[in-house]
Design a protein around this motif. Structure first.
Motif, PDB file in Angstrom:
ATOM      1  N   SER A   1      12.186   0.878 -12.178  1.00  0.00           N
ATOM      2  CA  SER A   1      12.578   1.906 -11.202  1.00  0.00           C
ATOM      3  C   SER A   1      11.513   2.075 -10.119  1.00  0.00           C
ATOM      4  O   SER A   1      10.386   1.613 -10.270  1.00  0.00           O
ATOM      5  CB  SER A   1      12.789   3.247 -11.915  1.00  0.00           C
ATOM      6  N   VAL A   2      11.871   2.759  -9.079  1.00  0.00           N
ATOM      7  CA  VAL A   2      11.033   3.133  -7.919  1.00  0.00           C
ATOM      8  C   VAL A   2      10.187   1.968  -7.401  1.00  0.00           C
ATOM      9  O   VAL A   2       9.051   2.145  -6.972  1.00  0.00           O
ATOM     10  CB  VAL A   2      10.152   4.389  -8.194  1.00  0.00           C
ATOM     11  N   ALA A   3      10.759   0.761  -7.413  1.00  0.00           N
ATOM     12  CA  ALA A   3      10.007  -0.438  -7.020  1.00  0.00           C
ATOM     13  C   ALA A   3       9.739  -0.491  -5.520  1.00  0.00           C
ATOM     14  O   ALA A   3       8.873  -1.244  -5.068  1.00  0.00           O
ATOM     15  CB  ALA A   3      10.764  -1.682  -7.463  1.00  0.00           C
ATOM     16  N   LEU A   4      10.491   0.279  -4.731  1.00  0.00           N
ATOM     17  CA  LEU A   4      10.297   0.241  -3.274  1.00  0.00           C
ATOM     18  C   LEU A   4      10.045   1.635  -2.695  1.00  0.00           C
ATOM     19  O   LEU A   4      10.258   1.871  -1.503  1.00  0.00           O
ATOM     20  CB  LEU A   4      11.512  -0.415  -2.600  1.00  0.00           C
ATOM     21  N   GLY A   5       9.599   2.531  -3.538  1.00  0.00           N
ATOM     22  CA  GLY A   5       9.322   3.885  -3.066  1.00  0.00           C
ATOM     23  C   GLY A   5       9.484   4.863  -4.210  1.00  0.00           C
ATOM     24  O   GLY A   5      10.448   4.773  -4.966  1.00  0.00           O
ATOM     25  N   CYS A   6       8.525   5.774  -4.328  1.00  0.00           N
ATOM     26  CA  CYS A   6       8.505   6.711  -5.454  1.00  0.00           C
ATOM     27  C   CYS A   6       8.588   8.140  -4.916  1.00  0.00           C
ATOM     28  O   CYS A   6       7.917   8.470  -3.934  1.00  0.00           O
ATOM     29  CB  CYS A   6       7.210   6.512  -6.234  1.00  0.00           C
ATOM     30  N   PRO A   7       9.394   8.995  -5.526  1.00  0.00           N
ATOM     31  CA  PRO A   7       9.476  10.374  -5.023  1.00  0.00           C
ATOM     32  C   PRO A   7       8.167  11.138  -5.192  1.00  0.00           C
ATOM     33  O   PRO A   7       7.955  12.140  -4.522  1.00  0.00           O
ATOM     34  CB  PRO A   7      10.590  11.001  -5.869  1.00  0.00           C
ATOM     35  N   TYR A   8       7.295  10.663  -6.085  1.00  0.00           N
ATOM     36  CA  TYR A   8       6.033  11.378  -6.333  1.00  0.00           C
ATOM     37  C   TYR A   8       4.845  10.692  -5.664  1.00  0.00           C
ATOM     38  O   TYR A   8       3.929  11.339  -5.193  1.00  0.00           O
ATOM     39  CB  TYR A   8       5.785  11.495  -7.843  1.00  0.00           C
ATOM     40  N   GLU A   9       4.855   9.350  -5.631  1.00  0.00           N
ATOM     41  CA  GLU A   9       3.695   8.635  -5.084  1.00  0.00           C
ATOM     42  C   GLU A   9       3.944   8.067  -3.690  1.00  0.00           C
ATOM     43  O   GLU A   9       3.075   7.400  -3.132  1.00  0.00           O
ATOM     44  CB  GLU A   9       3.260   7.534  -6.063  1.00  0.00           C
ATOM     45  N   GLY A  10       5.138   8.290  -3.143  1.00  0.00           N
ATOM     46  CA  GLY A  10       5.398   7.886  -1.759  1.00  0.00           C
ATOM     47  C   GLY A  10       6.018   6.511  -1.604  1.00  0.00           C
ATOM     48  O   GLY A  10       6.331   5.833  -2.584  1.00  0.00           O
ATOM     49  N   PRO A  11       6.194   6.100  -0.340  1.00  0.00           N
ATOM     50  CA  PRO A  11       6.963   4.875  -0.069  1.00  0.00           C
ATOM     51  C   PRO A  11       6.209   3.576  -0.346  1.00  0.00           C
ATOM     52  O   PRO A  11       6.831   2.529  -0.494  1.00  0.00           O
ATOM     53  CB  PRO A  11       7.290   4.992   1.426  1.00  0.00           C
ATOM     54  N   ASN A  12       4.877   3.640  -0.404  1.00  0.00           N
ATOM     55  CA  ASN A  12       4.123   2.382  -0.508  1.00  0.00           C
ATOM     56  C   ASN A  12       3.752   2.049  -1.953  1.00  0.00           C
ATOM     57  O   ASN A  12       2.600   2.146  -2.357  1.00  0.00           O
ATOM     58  CB  ASN A  12       2.886   2.448   0.384  1.00  0.00           C
ATOM     59  N   VAL A  13       4.760   1.650  -2.706  1.00  0.00           N
ATOM     60  CA  VAL A  13       4.527   1.227  -4.092  1.00  0.00           C
ATOM     61  C   VAL A  13       3.935  -0.184  -4.058  1.00  0.00           C
ATOM     62  O   VAL A  13       4.393  -1.040  -3.299  1.00  0.00           O
ATOM     63  CB  VAL A  13       5.859   1.255  -4.879  1.00  0.00           C
ATOM     64  N   ASP A  14       2.915  -0.412  -4.879  1.00  0.00           N
ATOM     65  CA  ASP A  14       2.230  -1.713  -4.871  1.00  0.00           C
ATOM     66  C   ASP A  14       3.150  -2.809  -5.423  1.00  0.00           C
ATOM     67  O   ASP A  14       3.528  -2.776  -6.600  1.00  0.00           O
ATOM     68  CB  ASP A  14       0.962  -1.600  -5.733  1.00  0.00           C
ATOM     69  N   PRO A  15       3.509  -3.789  -4.589  1.00  0.00           N
ATOM     70  CA  PRO A  15       4.412  -4.842  -5.087  1.00  0.00           C
ATOM     71  C   PRO A  15       3.778  -5.673  -6.204  1.00  0.00           C
ATOM     72  O   PRO A  15       4.495  -6.234  -7.034  1.00  0.00           O
ATOM     73  CB  PRO A  15       4.695  -5.690  -3.842  1.00  0.00           C
ATOM     74  N   HIS A  16       2.434  -5.732  -6.214  1.00  0.00           N
ATOM     75  CA  HIS A  16       1.765  -6.486  -7.285  1.00  0.00           C
ATOM     76  C   HIS A  16       1.955  -5.796  -8.631  1.00  0.00           C
ATOM     77  O   HIS A  16       2.036  -6.446  -9.665  1.00  0.00           O
ATOM     78  CB  HIS A  16       0.274  -6.658  -6.957  1.00  0.00           C
ATOM     79  N   LYS A  17       2.035  -4.465  -8.608  1.00  0.00           N
ATOM     80  CA  LYS A  17       2.283  -3.714  -9.845  1.00  0.00           C
ATOM     81  C   LYS A  17       3.686  -4.046 -10.365  1.00  0.00           C
ATOM     82  O   LYS A  17       3.888  -4.236 -11.568  1.00  0.00           O
ATOM     83  CB  LYS A  17       2.157  -2.205  -9.546  1.00  0.00           C
ATOM     84  N   VAL A  18       4.654  -4.119  -9.438  1.00  0.00           N
ATOM     85  CA  VAL A  18       6.032  -4.460  -9.825  1.00  0.00           C
ATOM     86  C   VAL A  18       6.065  -5.872 -10.408  1.00  0.00           C
ATOM     87  O   VAL A  18       6.684  -6.120 -11.460  1.00  0.00           O
ATOM     88  CB  VAL A  18       6.992  -4.367  -8.608  1.00  0.00           C
ATOM     89  N   ALA A  19       5.366  -6.794  -9.746  1.00  0.00           N
ATOM     90  CA  ALA A  19       5.367  -8.190 -10.202  1.00  0.00           C
ATOM     91  C   ALA A  19       4.711  -8.317 -11.581  1.00  0.00           C
ATOM     92  O   ALA A  19       5.209  -9.029 -12.459  1.00  0.00           O
ATOM     93  CB  ALA A  19       4.646  -9.066  -9.178  1.00  0.00           C
TER      94      ALA A  19
END
Lengths: 400, 400
Positions: A235-253
């Motif tokens: 979830s929230v791979a392209l934006g988080c309601p708590y941490e904002g729009p810049n989710v780290d893509p490396h974390k997702v990967a």
């Protein structure tokens, strides 16, 4: 031109040779031309509805969706009723699907969301009861006349979602199909979910990301033992309601790699907040690719909260993604933006993909009718633009 | 890689160098990075509303839109009140704009739709009355304190829509601007309309396409005499409610060439029914290009009836188009598909373009507030997804 631009290349070829455009839809099924739609309306869509929905309506939704040509339906979840009361009837839906295989033009894969081992136990106990009832010549209560040889656990190496070669181009173009239907037993798969940010994971599942992975280990193991494929949502791979729009893509990967290594068969990368944009989608897909995640192991799950779901989907198509989640009539809403749109409507996505010459196997007219029906049942607005427009057009033609 | 793929190339660059992404929005204004949005809500949007809208509401809509950073607003039409009663107050709106220049961060171009010479006469008589009143030291009724030196007819060779160099990247990213505003007199332009199919032209304007062109000749001539630019709409360019989805792109190109040769300064190619798809959009743009129509003479006018407006817009962006029509909160509906969506919402388009690193000069928050305000005034649903989501997010942040 890079092979990643298959989709716009198709559009360009179609533009150059308009008389040949139908060949994109009528050509024999192939991986590049076929998009698999995972219909998440009955689970992801309904779970946010505030009103209590009768189980008969939920079952009818699954049955109606099965008749549209969709091949994968997320039908329910075995979660805590304290947190998600709307999913209270999922065992009844599973029992119904097991007892009376919904009529469908293609064999269907049903997905069931499980947050933990307890959910898996409940799910497996329904499967087991059904299996025992099938062996009992005098089961009580008696099974419906439509029962078959029990659930088909996914023990074969064959892709359960491969498109049958009988699927016609007419379906891809939204034309009515014949009355043929599948008598094959459905396949069942398990879904699990974690998230790309610590805050969301804590608030949503009351544990850290690492702890959520730990919870999945026994589910993965028992999934393998019982021959059930496992899909994992991030979830929230392209934006988080708590941490904002810049989710780290490396974390997702990193998460995707961990889940695949643990045994997940597919990763659904979810833009839960709809904050995803075309550049961010591309950046994420490139990062996943660089981390060694194969495109065929990925599904994209877009929300249309900011209206960008189809643009992002086209970017993902161009990157080679061929599995997309969507929700009929946009069922679902957005719990993080009250009043805003949630899941992208399946009708809009199918209309877009068909217009690009891709095949989904879905009959647009039947799908649009399901979208209108469930919207009426729930007394909510139909959020599908293509669905509403197609039905309005058909009604107008009938009047003239 | 072809230069036509500027937009996705921007997306790819932004994905590759995420820390540099803001440079796309903060770089100095240039043709390639700047998109001109033509806000058609006050005319194309409102004209289909069934209820009578007070002129004060229409004027307030224009004034609120002017403050968002939009640089071109289609503010009304001088058409037959028998056919379009909603446009009854356009002369009052024009008088208001002439008397009291709406406050705006950039100079604004106002467009006025005219079906025939009678409409032009009415329009010019308002201009003339204002001009005379300006010269009369004791005008009756007295002009408002905000009056200026009269309408600025577009007699200079300067592009009235060029973006002032003071426009900041913060605007493109939707951040609030300072209190600076333009005191420059607005520019006025004329709009005329024909259609790509004979049946639509007959039903809409009671004449053939050739006859419609004939009607434009005196309008074009007087437009030139008075120094007013002329924009020409070609309706149903990507699908006709009477002749179906396959409108001949060569017919559209032929019409565009004729209109430009007659003296039109811009052609707005309109997907009036929303039947346009990515391949059809590309085919049409290539056909226009092959016919010698320059990209800078074209605007694209998409309807979101089937949810494809933004995908089609991205295709047009990639083809080099930099002018797009849109309607705040999706005002307009679709008279050919009752209940379906009409004009693409300006908020959704601006959000999409900003996400691609393009500049519009529009403040997303202010624009979204206008969309919500006019939706409330008209008691209709706000059809902008990005607008609703942005306002919901802001409200939530204010509460926490």
């Amino acid at each position: 031109m890079s092979s990643k631009f298959t989709c716009l290349r198709s559009a360009r070829l179609a533009a150059r040779y308009p008389c040949r455009r139908r060949t994109f839809a009528t050509a024999a099924s192939s991986r590049a031309d076929h998009v698999r739609i995972v219909e998440v309306g009955p689970r992801d869509g309904l779970q946010n509805e505030k009103q209590s929905i009768p189980v008969a309506t939920k079952i009818e939704l699954v049955e109606r969706l099965a008749r549209t040509g969709l091949q994968t339906i997320e039908a329910g979840s075995f979660v805590s009723l304290k947190w998600t009361p709307q999913m209270a009837n999922s065992s009844e839906i599973l029992e119904h699907v097991l007892r009376s295989t919904p009529q469908s033009p293609h064999p269907i894969t049903y997905q069931w969301l499980l947050p933990n081992v307890k959910g898996l136990d409940n799910f497996l106990s329904v499967l087991k009861s059904h299996s025992q009832a099938q062996q009992d010549p005098y089961p009580s209560p008696p099974p419906s006349p439509g029962f078959d040889d029990g659930p088909a656990l996914n023990t074969s190496s064959q892709d359960p979602n491969a498109m049958p070669s009988s699927s016609s181009g007419a379906e891809a173009m939204g034309k009515p199909r014949g009355a043929s239907s599948s008598t094959t037993s459905p396949v069942h798969e398990l879904s699990i979910f974690t998230a790309a940010t610590e805050t969301f994971t804590q608030k949503n599942t009351n544990c850290s990301i690492a702890e959520s992975l730990k919870r999945f280990e026994p589910i993965m193991a028992r999934g393998k033992e019982t021959g059930l494929n496992v899909r994992a949502y991030i979830s929230v791979a392209l934006g988080c309601p708590y941490e904002g729009p810049n989710v780290d893509p490396h974390k997702v990967a990193e998460l995707a790699v961990s889940l695949l290594e643990m045994g997940a068969n597919e990763i659904s990368v979810a833009d839960t907040t709809g904050m995803g944009t075309a550049p961010k989608t591309l950046e994420l897909l490139k990062t996943l690719n660089a981390a060694g995640v194969d495109k065929s192991d990925l599904a994209l799950h877009f929300h249309d909260t900011y209206g960008q779901a189809l643009v992002n989907s086209v970017v993902a198509l161009e990157h080679g993604i061929r599995t997309f989640d969507a929700s009929v009539s946009g069922l679902g809403g957005c719990p993080f933006s009250p009043g805003a749109t949630g899941n992208v409507a399946t009708e809009d996505m199918v209309h877009c993909f068909h217009s690009l010459g891709l095949r989904t196997g879905v009959d647009m007219e039947k799908l649009s009718e399901v979208g209108e029906w469930i919207s009426q049942q729930l007394g909510r607005a139909n959020e599908s633009r293509a669905g509403k427009a197609l039905l309005a057009k058909i009604r107008k033609e009938l009047l003239t």
